[in-house]
Design an enzyme around this catalytic site. Structure first.
Site, PDB file in Angstrom:
ATOM      1  N   ASP A  10       0.881  -1.310   0.271  1.00  0.00           N
ATOM      2  CA  ASP A  10      -0.356  -0.051   0.051  1.00  0.00           C
ATOM      3  C   ASP A  10       0.958   0.902   0.007  1.00  0.00           C
ATOM      4  O   ASP A  10       2.122   1.223   0.167  1.00  0.00           O
ATOM      5  CB  ASP A  10      -0.919  -0.163   1.256  1.00  0.00           C
ATOM      6  CG  ASP A  10      -2.089   1.087   0.937  1.00  0.00           C
ATOM      7  OD1 ASP A  10      -1.789   1.852   0.228  1.00  0.00           O
ATOM      8  OD2 ASP A  10      -1.237   2.043   2.159  1.00  0.00           O
ATOM      9  N   ASP A  12      -0.559   5.107   0.949  1.00  0.00           N
ATOM     10  CA  ASP A  12      -0.747   6.361   1.115  1.00  0.00           C
ATOM     11  C   ASP A  12      -0.436   5.686   3.156  1.00  0.00           C
ATOM     12  O   ASP A  12      -0.991   4.700   3.742  1.00  0.00           O
ATOM     13  CB  ASP A  12      -2.159   6.841   1.379  1.00  0.00           C
ATOM     14  CG  ASP A  12      -1.906   6.835   0.188  1.00  0.00           C
ATOM     15  OD1 ASP A  12      -0.912   8.331  -0.282  1.00  0.00           O
ATOM     16  OD2 ASP A  12      -2.832   6.879  -0.542  1.00  0.00           O
TER      17      ASP A  12
END
Length: 222
Positions: A10, A12
Site C-alpha cells: 500500500d 498512503d
C-alpha cells in the site's frame, strides 16, 4: 518446489507519511487551483471518514479524481511533477525506501496497490523503482480527464478484485505465489486476508487491534 514471491505495498500512510489524495487536494488549494471554501472542509471530512473505515468507496475515490477534471494529462504534468518533488518525496521515510529495496532485491514480483488514482501515484511508484502499479483509474475522454473513474475501484474488496485481474493479465494467479502484503489501514483488511503474510505498518487503531488479536506482525517505518 518453492513458490515465487509476490510483495504488495500500500502507499498512503504505509510507504508515505501522509495520504496522496489529501496532499494533492491541499497542494491545489494552496496553488489557487481549487477553491479553499469548497474543497478544504470536504477534504478533511474525506480523510477522517477514510481513517475510520466508514467512507463510501466511490464517494471517496471520485471526490479526488474530480480535481483532475477538464484538463489533459499533459496540462497537469508540470504540477504533477512539482507535487512529487515538494509534497511526496520528502514524506517517504528512509526505512520505507530500505524496505522496498529489500523486496526488490529478493522478491520475484513487487507491486504497489493504492486507492489513489494512477495519475497521481505513478510517479511515486517510479521514484521508488516499483515497476508495477495497481491503482484506481481516472477516466479520460477526448484527451481530458472527466473527473470520473473507470473500471473497478482499487479500494477495500476492490483491491483483491484488481489483484486477481492483474495477475490474470500476466497469465498467472495468486495461488502461484507466496504473498506478502503491507498496509496501515483497516480499509485494506480484504487485501491482507488474501495474503499469506499480512504485515500491519504503523497501523490505524482498528488494524492494530486486528493484528494483535490474530498475532500478525506490526512494522514501524516512521
Amino acid at each position: 518446489m518453492a513458490k515465487k514471491k509476490l510483495t504488495l505495498f500500500d502507499l498512503d500512510h504505509t510507504l508515505l507519511t501522509g495520504d496522496s489524495d489529501v496532499l494533492w487536494c491541499d497542494f491545489l488549494i494552496r496553488r489557487g487551483i481549487l477553491d479553499r471554501a469548497e474543497f478544504s472542509a470536504r477534504n478533511a471530512d474525506m480523510e477522517t471518514r477514510y481513517k475510520a473505515g466508514t467512507v463510501r468507496v466511490r464517494e471517496f475515490t471520485e471526490f479526488y479524481v474530480s480535481t483532475l477534471a477538464g484538463r489533459s494529462p499533459e496540462e497537469w504534468e508540470p504540477l504533477r511533477r512539482e507535487f512529487l518533488d515538494v509534497e511526496i518525496v520528502p514524506r517517504i521515510p528512509d526505512a520505507a525506501r530500505e524496505l522496498v529495496e529489500q523486496h526488490l532485491a529478493s522478491a520475484d514480483l513487487v507491486a504497489m496497490t493504492t486507492a489513489t488514482n494512477r495519475y497521481i501515484t505513478e510517479l511515486t511508484a517510479r521514484h521508488l523503482r516499483i515497476e508495477h502499479l495497481i491503482a484506481s483509474e481516472p477516466e479520460v475522454v477526448g484527451g481530458r480527464f472527466t473527473g470520473r473513474t473507470s473500471g473497478t475501484l482499487n479500494m477495500r474488496e476492490g483491491k483483491v478484485v484488481r489483484l486477481h485481474s492483474w495477475l490474470a493479465s500476466r497469465e498467472s494467479s495468486i495461488a502461484s505465489f507466496e504473498v506478502t502484503a503491507f498496509s496501515d489501514s483497516i480499509n485494506d483488511l480484504p487485501l491482507l486476508l488474501a495474503a499469506d503474510r499480512p504485515v500491519a505498518v504503523d497501523p490505524d487503531e482498528k488494524l492494530a487491534a486486528w493484528a494483535a488479536e490474530h498475532g500478525q506482525p506490526v512494522l514501524r517505518l516512521r
